[in-house]
Scaffold this motif. Sequence first.
Motif, PDB file in Angstrom:
ATOM      1  N   GLY A  75       0.693  -1.469  -0.024  1.00 24.03           N
ATOM      2  CA  GLY A  75       0.019   0.037  -0.076  1.00 24.03           C
ATOM      3  C   GLY A  75       0.808   1.130   0.099  1.00 24.03           C
ATOM      4  N   THR A  76       2.101   0.861  -0.254  1.00 23.91           N
ATOM      5  CA  THR A  76       2.779   2.187   0.014  1.00 23.91           C
ATOM      6  C   THR A  76       2.656   3.093  -1.550  1.00 23.91           C
ATOM      7  N   LEU A  77       2.577   4.260  -1.351  1.00 23.66           N
ATOM      8  CA  LEU A  77       2.727   5.147  -2.777  1.00 23.66           C
ATOM      9  C   LEU A  77       4.096   5.292  -3.301  1.00 23.66           C
ATOM     10  N   CYS A  78       3.962   4.714  -4.445  1.00 24.13           N
ATOM     11  CA  CYS A  78       5.127   4.485  -5.109  1.00 24.13           C
ATOM     12  C   CYS A  78       5.725   5.458  -6.412  1.00 24.13           C
ATOM     13  N   GLY A  79       4.611   6.005  -7.167  1.00 21.46           N
ATOM     14  CA  GLY A  79       4.449   6.641  -8.050  1.00 21.46           C
ATOM     15  C   GLY A  79       3.093   7.314  -8.588  1.00 21.46           C
ATOM     16  N   HIS A  80       3.027   7.577  -9.798  1.00 19.37           N
ATOM     17  CA  HIS A  80       1.907   7.947 -10.329  1.00 19.37           C
ATOM     18  C   HIS A  80       1.800   7.994 -12.070  1.00 19.37           C
ATOM     19  N   ILE A  81       0.447   7.857 -12.574  1.00 21.64           N
ATOM     20  CA  ILE A  81       0.522   8.018 -13.936  1.00 21.64           C
ATOM     21  C   ILE A  81      -0.207   9.353 -14.304  1.00 21.64           C
ATOM     22  N   LYS A  82       0.155   9.803 -15.558  1.00 22.57           N
ATOM     23  CA  LYS A  82      -0.548  11.241 -16.085  1.00 22.57           C
ATOM     24  C   LYS A  82      -0.506  11.413 -17.367  1.00 22.57           C
ATOM     25  N   PRO A  83      -1.347  12.218 -17.998  1.00 22.31           N
ATOM     26  CA  PRO A  83      -1.333  12.359 -19.202  1.00 22.31           C
ATOM     27  C   PRO A  83      -0.165  13.299 -19.502  1.00 22.31           C
ATOM     28  N   VAL A  84       0.292  13.476 -20.820  1.00 26.25           N
ATOM     29  CA  VAL A  84       1.466  14.347 -21.158  1.00 26.25           C
ATOM     30  C   VAL A  84       0.996  15.954 -20.989  1.00 26.25           C
ATOM     31  N   ALA A  85       1.688  17.006 -21.060  1.00 30.33           N
ATOM     32  CA  ALA A  85       1.003  18.128 -20.882  1.00 30.33           C
ATOM     33  C   ALA A  85       0.211  18.544 -22.180  1.00 30.33           C
ATOM     34  N   ALA A  86       0.476  18.019 -23.259  1.00 27.01           N
ATOM     35  CA  ALA A  86      -0.083  18.351 -24.607  1.00 27.01           C
ATOM     36  C   ALA A  86      -1.530  18.106 -24.322  1.00 27.01           C
ATOM     37  N   LEU A  87      -1.895  16.873 -23.646  1.00 25.14           N
ATOM     38  CA  LEU A  87      -3.360  16.573 -23.660  1.00 25.14           C
ATOM     39  C   LEU A  87      -4.195  17.555 -22.579  1.00 25.14           C
ATOM     40  N   LEU A  88      -3.320  17.978 -21.607  1.00 20.36           N
ATOM     41  CA  LEU A  88      -4.074  18.761 -20.602  1.00 20.36           C
ATOM     42  C   LEU A  88      -4.049  20.375 -21.046  1.00 20.36           C
TER      43      LEU A  88
END
Length: 331
Positions: free
Chosen positions: A318-331
Amino acid sequence: MSGPVDLVEVWRGDILESVHQGHAVVCGPDGEVIEAWGDAEAVIFPRSSCKMIQALPLIESGAADAHGLGVAQLALSCASHQGAHIHTDRVQVWLDTLGLSDSDFRCGPQWPGDIPARNEIIRAHAAPYQIHNNCSGKHAGFLTLNRHLGGAADYELLDHPVQQAGKAAFEDVTGETSPGYGIDGCSAPNFATSVHGLARAMSFFATAHDRSDARSKAAVRLRDAMTAFPELVAGETRACTDLMRAMDGRVAIKTGAEAVFVAIIPEKRMGVALKITDGSTRASEAAIAAILVKLGVLDADHPATKARMVPEIRNWRGTLCGHIKPVAALL
């Protein structure tokens, strides 16, 4: 002509660990490209993202009305469902009404994605049936159309009238002659098109209420059925169901195998299609959520959005290890 571009990033700690590339297109009401990432003309298999197109002949032919199909059945004809009782019970009633049985399907048996339904089969020391296949609703639609057309039993074959009707509808709404086909997981032919062609087809559905021809009327009924019954289109915990609920029935979305996603946005008169080239579902869900947020139809702060667009990566403890995110161009 260009190649795929970075669309989704995977971070572990503060270091970029992986990148998912792909193509995405947003089409306007005339099928024109409003915005694109990667190669809009890249040829892809839409897989299950095009089920609403495959269901058009079911309504156009008069088969749906002749057999008294309701809105829930139309939603199931577009579905990649979980095989929960909410899905299979309805498909079974549909089969019974046609006077057909599980053996009339040509989709093949599949273990349900719904855990309670899967466990029920295991406890009974049984095996799944074809009705549990995630495409059984689509195939019930094929069987209904086939009954109406009086075709032979092997409705899944390329030269069968059911599939030829589907191909004609597919090429019409994509605006392209398909360069070829592959056999899908459910045994039906899946016709290839460009990402632009698939987005153009979704804009056809998004603007269908502007027209009065039979195909457009069928498109309205199918897209409205999807948004009326998001739980039938996929199922609990699935992105299609959760995100459609988050948009309060204003947008119809549908995933396909190998990381394809489409969206129908009537209020914007837009259609969206995307393909992640490595086939990653986590990336296609993040990308479609980001595009829907960018287009102003999905709330970035909704829990269902966050769960798909910017999910946390946690280890087995359950340890937070990282994250997924869209690239800046999609945002």
